[in-house]
Design a protein around this motif. Structure first.
Motif, PDB file in Angstrom:
ATOM      1  N   GLN A  14      29.773  14.325  75.718  1.00  0.00           N
ATOM      2  CA  GLN A  14      30.343  13.023  75.389  1.00  0.00           C
ATOM      3  C   GLN A  14      30.047  12.715  73.922  1.00  0.00           C
ATOM      4  N   ARG A  15      31.119  12.500  73.137  1.00  0.00           N
ATOM      5  CA  ARG A  15      30.971  12.163  71.722  1.00  0.00           C
ATOM      6  C   ARG A  15      31.523  10.762  71.484  1.00  0.00           C
ATOM      7  N   VAL A  16      30.917  10.047  70.535  1.00  0.00           N
ATOM      8  CA  VAL A  16      31.297   8.653  70.316  1.00  0.00           C
ATOM      9  C   VAL A  16      31.645   8.411  68.853  1.00  0.00           C
ATOM     10  N   LEU A  17      32.345   7.312  68.608  1.00  0.00           N
ATOM     11  CA  LEU A  17      32.718   6.871  67.263  1.00  0.00           C
ATOM     12  C   LEU A  17      33.460   7.958  66.484  1.00  0.00           C
ATOM     13  N   ARG A  18      34.445   8.531  67.148  1.00  0.00           N
ATOM     14  CA  ARG A  18      35.267   9.580  66.533  1.00  0.00           C
ATOM     15  C   ARG A  18      36.723   9.198  66.768  1.00  0.00           C
ATOM     16  N   ASP A  19      37.342   8.533  65.878  1.00  0.00           N
ATOM     17  CA  ASP A  19      38.674   7.940  66.022  1.00  0.00           C
ATOM     18  C   ASP A  19      39.600   8.764  66.932  1.00  0.00           C
ATOM     19  N   VAL A  20      39.852   8.238  68.113  1.00  0.00           N
ATOM     20  CA  VAL A  20      40.720   8.918  69.087  1.00  0.00           C
ATOM     21  C   VAL A  20      41.885   7.995  69.465  1.00  0.00           C
ATOM     22  N   SER A  21      42.380   7.287  68.470  1.00  0.00           N
ATOM     23  CA  SER A  21      43.455   6.327  68.723  1.00  0.00           C
ATOM     24  C   SER A  21      44.820   6.990  68.852  1.00  0.00           C
ATOM     25  N   ASN A  22      44.951   8.225  68.359  1.00  0.00           N
ATOM     26  CA  ASN A  22      46.239   8.924  68.427  1.00  0.00           C
ATOM     27  C   ASN A  22      46.049  10.309  69.025  1.00  0.00           C
ATOM     28  N   ILE A  23      46.059  10.374  70.335  1.00  0.00           N
ATOM     29  CA  ILE A  23      45.840  11.634  71.038  1.00  0.00           C
ATOM     30  C   ILE A  23      47.173  12.336  71.264  1.00  0.00           C
ATOM     31  N   ASP A  24      47.218  13.610  70.913  1.00  0.00           N
ATOM     32  CA  ASP A  24      48.432  14.429  71.049  1.00  0.00           C
ATOM     33  C   ASP A  24      48.128  15.585  71.995  1.00  0.00           C
ATOM     34  N   LEU A  25      48.800  15.611  73.132  1.00  0.00           N
ATOM     35  CA  LEU A  25      48.581  16.672  74.128  1.00  0.00           C
ATOM     36  C   LEU A  25      49.522  17.859  73.945  1.00  0.00           C
ATOM     37  N   SER A  26      50.499  17.750  73.074  1.00  0.00           N
ATOM     38  CA  SER A  26      51.541  18.768  73.012  1.00  0.00           C
ATOM     39  C   SER A  26      51.032  20.087  72.454  1.00  0.00           C
ATOM     40  N   VAL A  27      51.627  21.169  72.951  1.00  0.00           N
ATOM     41  CA  VAL A  27      51.314  22.525  72.497  1.00  0.00           C
ATOM     42  C   VAL A  27      52.613  23.326  72.477  1.00  0.00           C
ATOM     43  N   GLU A  28      52.549  24.489  71.864  1.00  0.00           N
ATOM     44  CA  GLU A  28      53.674  25.422  71.939  1.00  0.00           C
ATOM     45  C   GLU A  28      53.236  26.634  72.738  1.00  0.00           C
TER      46      GLU A  28
ATOM     47  N   PHE B 163      54.758  30.216  73.955  1.00  0.00           N
ATOM     48  CA  PHE B 163      55.794  31.251  73.913  1.00  0.00           C
ATOM     49  C   PHE B 163      57.110  30.722  73.340  1.00  0.00           C
ATOM     50  N   GLY B 164      56.966  30.010  72.213  1.00  0.00           N
ATOM     51  CA  GLY B 164      58.137  29.526  71.494  1.00  0.00           C
ATOM     52  C   GLY B 164      58.780  28.285  72.057  1.00  0.00           C
ATOM     53  N   GLN B 165      58.168  27.686  73.057  1.00  0.00           N
ATOM     54  CA  GLN B 165      58.742  26.511  73.709  1.00  0.00           C
ATOM     55  C   GLN B 165      57.713  25.388  73.683  1.00  0.00           C
ATOM     56  N   LYS B 166      58.116  24.206  73.213  1.00  0.00           N
ATOM     57  CA  LYS B 166      57.187  23.086  73.170  1.00  0.00           C
ATOM     58  C   LYS B 166      56.910  22.581  74.577  1.00  0.00           C
ATOM     59  N   SER B 167      55.639  22.323  74.851  1.00  0.00           N
ATOM     60  CA  SER B 167      55.227  21.751  76.129  1.00  0.00           C
ATOM     61  C   SER B 167      54.511  20.443  75.849  1.00  0.00           C
ATOM     62  N   ALA B 168      54.811  19.429  76.644  1.00  0.00           N
ATOM     63  CA  ALA B 168      54.230  18.110  76.427  1.00  0.00           C
ATOM     64  C   ALA B 168      52.720  18.097  76.600  1.00  0.00           C
ATOM     65  N   MET B 169      52.184  19.062  77.320  1.00  0.00           N
ATOM     66  CA  MET B 169      50.740  19.226  77.475  1.00  0.00           C
ATOM     67  C   MET B 169      50.471  20.675  77.846  1.00  0.00           C
ATOM     68  N   PRO B 170      49.228  21.132  77.737  1.00  0.00           N
ATOM     69  CA  PRO B 170      48.930  22.544  77.974  1.00  0.00           C
ATOM     70  C   PRO B 170      48.849  22.900  79.455  1.00  0.00           C
ATOM     71  N   VAL B 171      49.908  22.564  80.164  1.00  0.00           N
ATOM     72  CA  VAL B 171      49.963  22.710  81.620  1.00  0.00           C
ATOM     73  C   VAL B 171      51.338  23.223  81.998  1.00  0.00           C
ATOM     74  N   GLY B 172      51.395  24.136  82.961  1.00  0.00           N
ATOM     75  CA  GLY B 172      52.656  24.570  83.532  1.00  0.00           C
ATOM     76  C   GLY B 172      52.517  24.684  85.033  1.00  0.00           C
ATOM     77  N   LEU B 173      53.649  24.698  85.726  1.00  0.00           N
ATOM     78  CA  LEU B 173      53.635  24.912  87.174  1.00  0.00           C
ATOM     79  C   LEU B 173      53.763  26.406  87.411  1.00  0.00           C
ATOM     80  N   GLY B 174      52.672  27.019  87.897  1.00  0.00           N
ATOM     81  CA  GLY B 174      52.646  28.452  88.109  1.00  0.00           C
ATOM     82  C   GLY B 174      53.420  28.865  89.344  1.00  0.00           C
ATOM     83  N   PRO B 175      53.626  30.171  89.518  1.00  0.00           N
ATOM     84  CA  PRO B 175      54.415  30.657  90.659  1.00  0.00           C
ATOM     85  C   PRO B 175      53.670  30.495  91.982  1.00  0.00           C
TER      86      PRO B 175
END
Length: 381
Positions: A49-63, A65-77
Motif C-alpha cells: 500500500q502506497r500513499v500520497l502518489r497522485d492517482v487521479s487519472n488511472i489508465d487501464l488500457s493496454v495493447e 497483439f496490435g489491438q487496443k484493450s480497455a484493460m489487461p483482461v481477455g475472455l479466454g477459451p
C-alpha cells in the motif's frame, strides 16, 4: 444486478446449471489439488500500500497483439461454454466487445466461427489444439484467418485428456449406453429454466467448429469419444512449424509452466505465451500459475507478450498477476460462471466489476498506468 463478485456468480451458476454441466465447468482433474492451488497461491500474494502518489487519472488500457484493450483482461477459451447459456459464446463475445477487451473462441465451442463472425464486429481470437487429423487443423486455421480472427491461441498442455472424477460421477463421461443419458436428462429436468432456455431453445448443441468431422446427430458420448481419439500424444516442438507456417498472424502458445518450455516457444517464433495449467484440469499436482509466472517472466518476458490464467476471480487478482510479470490475464471460469448465471448481462457486469476493482487496487498501490505495476508493487516477493 444481484451478484456482486465472481464467487456469487459461481453460486448462481451452480443453482442454474444441471449438475453434469456445472461440475464440468467447476471441476479439475483427479483430486483437484492444482485447481485449489491456483486460488490459494494467488490469494497469498500481498501488495504494497502506497500513499500520497497522485492517482487521479488511472489508465487501464493496454495493447495486446496490435489491438487496443480497455484493460489487461481477455475472455479466454472455455470449451462447451455455449451451453452455459443460449448460444453462450455469442453472448460472451458481445459483452467483451462492449467492454473493449479480447474474446477467444475455443475449438470446442458450441457456436462456430461463422456464427461468431456474424454476431460481433470486433475481431476475436481463436484457440486450437494439435489434432491427429492435420487437415482439420488447417481448415480451422484457414477459416479463422478468412473470418478475420487476429490471433491464434495454440494449446499445448493436452496431448492426452486427464481424468476428471467429477465428470464421471455426474454422468458426463465414463460410461456408455442409455444410463448416462437418462441421468443427464433427469438433472436437466431439475433445472427447468436452463432446460427450456438452453436445452430446448438453444439448439443445436453440437460443437460447431468440428461438426463436419462428427457423425450426424452426434451426442455427448460421440463428441467426447471423438475428442479423446483426436488429441495428439505424439506432438513435439518441431510440429509447431506447421502452425507457424500456416498462421501468419500473432501466435500465442498456451499451457506453459516451465522456463525451458517458454524458451522453446521463443525459438519457434511465438508472439505470445500463456502461463497456464489448464485451470487445474490436466496435470493434478502441477504448480499454480502464480508460482510459475515470475521465473518465466524473468527468463522470456521481454521476448514475447506474456499472458496468464488460473485462479483469477477479481480485478485485484489481475493486478497481482501483472505485478508478477504478466502483460495481460485471460479469464476462464470467472466469465463462464457469470454467463451461466445471467448471460450477456452477467458477463458485462463481471467485466465492469473487474475494471472497478482494478482501479481501486491501482490507486491504493500508488500507480496510474498498467505498465507501472511491477515487482515493486509486491510486498512478499
Amino acid at each position: 444486478m444481484r451478484a456482486a463478485t465472481a464467487l456469487d456468480y459461481r453460486e448462481l451458476a451452480r443453482r442454474r446449471l444441471p449438475r453434469f454441466l456445472f461440475d464440468y465447468l467447476d471441476g479439475g482433474s483427479y483430486g483437484e489439488t492444482t485447481l485449489r492451488r491456483n486460488l490459494q497461491d494467488l490469494e497469498q500474494v500481498t501488495l504494497r500500500q502506497r500513499v500520497l502518489r497522485d492517482v487521479s487519472n488511472i489508465d487501464l488500457s493496454v495493447e495486446l497483439f496490435g489491438q487496443k484493450s480497455a484493460m489487461p483482461v481477455g475472455l479466454g477459451p472455455v470449451g462447451f461454454s455455449g451451453i452455459c447459456a443460449r448460444r453462450g459464446e455469442v453472448q460472451a463475445a458481445r459483452a467483451a466487445e462492449a467492454a473493449g477487451v479480447p474474446f477467444c473462441l475455443s475449438t470446442m465451442s458450441v457456436c462456430s466461427l461463422d456464427e461468431m463472425s456474424a454476431a460481433v464486429a470486433r475481431p476475436i481470437w481463436f484457440q486450437l489444439y494439435m489434432m491427429r487429423d492435420r487437415a482439420i487443423m488447417r481448415d480451422l486455421m484457414a477459416k479463422a484467418r478468412d473470418l478475420g480472427c487476429t490471433a491464434l491461441v495454440f494449446t499445448v498442455d493436452a496431448p492426452v485428456g486427464a481424468v476428471r472424477y467429477r465428470d464421471i460421477r455426474a454422468g458426463l463421461i465414463g460410461s456408455t449406453g442409455w444410463r448416462p443419458t437418462i441421468k443427464r436428462v433427469w438433472q436437466a429436468m431439475q433445472h427447468p429454466s436452463w432446460a427450456w432456455d438452453v436445452g430446448v431453445s438453444g439448439r443445436p448443441h453440437g460443437l460447431g467448429n468440428i461438426a463436419p468431422a462428427l457423425p450426424d446427430k452426434a451426442g455427448l458420448d460421440d463428441i467426447f469419444a471423438w475428442i479423446g481419439a483426436n488429441l495428439e500424444p505424439g506432438v513435439s516442438w518441431k510440429d509447431l512449424d506447421i502452425i507457424r507456417s500456416e498462421w501468419k498472424g500473432p501466435l500465442i502458445i498456451k499451457g506453459v509452466l516451465e522456463v525451458e518450455d517458454a524458451r522453446e516457444a521463443v525459438k519457434i517464433g511465438a508472439d505470445g505465451l500463456v502461463v497456464s495449467n489448464h485451470g487445474g484440469r490436466q496435470l493434478d499436482g502441477a504448480p499454480s500459475t502464480t508460482l510459475a509466472l515470475p521465473p518465466i517472466a524473468d527468463a522470456v518476458g521481454d521476448d514475447l507478450t506474456l499472458l496468464v490464467d488460473g485462479g483469477v476471480r477479481s480485478g485485484l487478482d489481475v493486478v497481482r498477476m501483472i505485478a508478477l510479470g504478466a502483460k495481460g490475464v485471460l479469464l476462464g471460469r470467472a466469465w463462464a460462471y457469470a454467463l451461466a448465471a445471467a448471460g450477456e448481462q452477467g458477463v458485462a457486469h463481471m467485466l465492469k466489476l473487474m475494471e472497478a476493482e482494478m482501479r481501486v487496487a491501482m490507486a491504493l498501490v500508488g500507480v496510474n498506468r498498467v505498465a507501472a505495476i511491477d515487482r515493486q508493487t509486491l510486498a512478499n516477493w
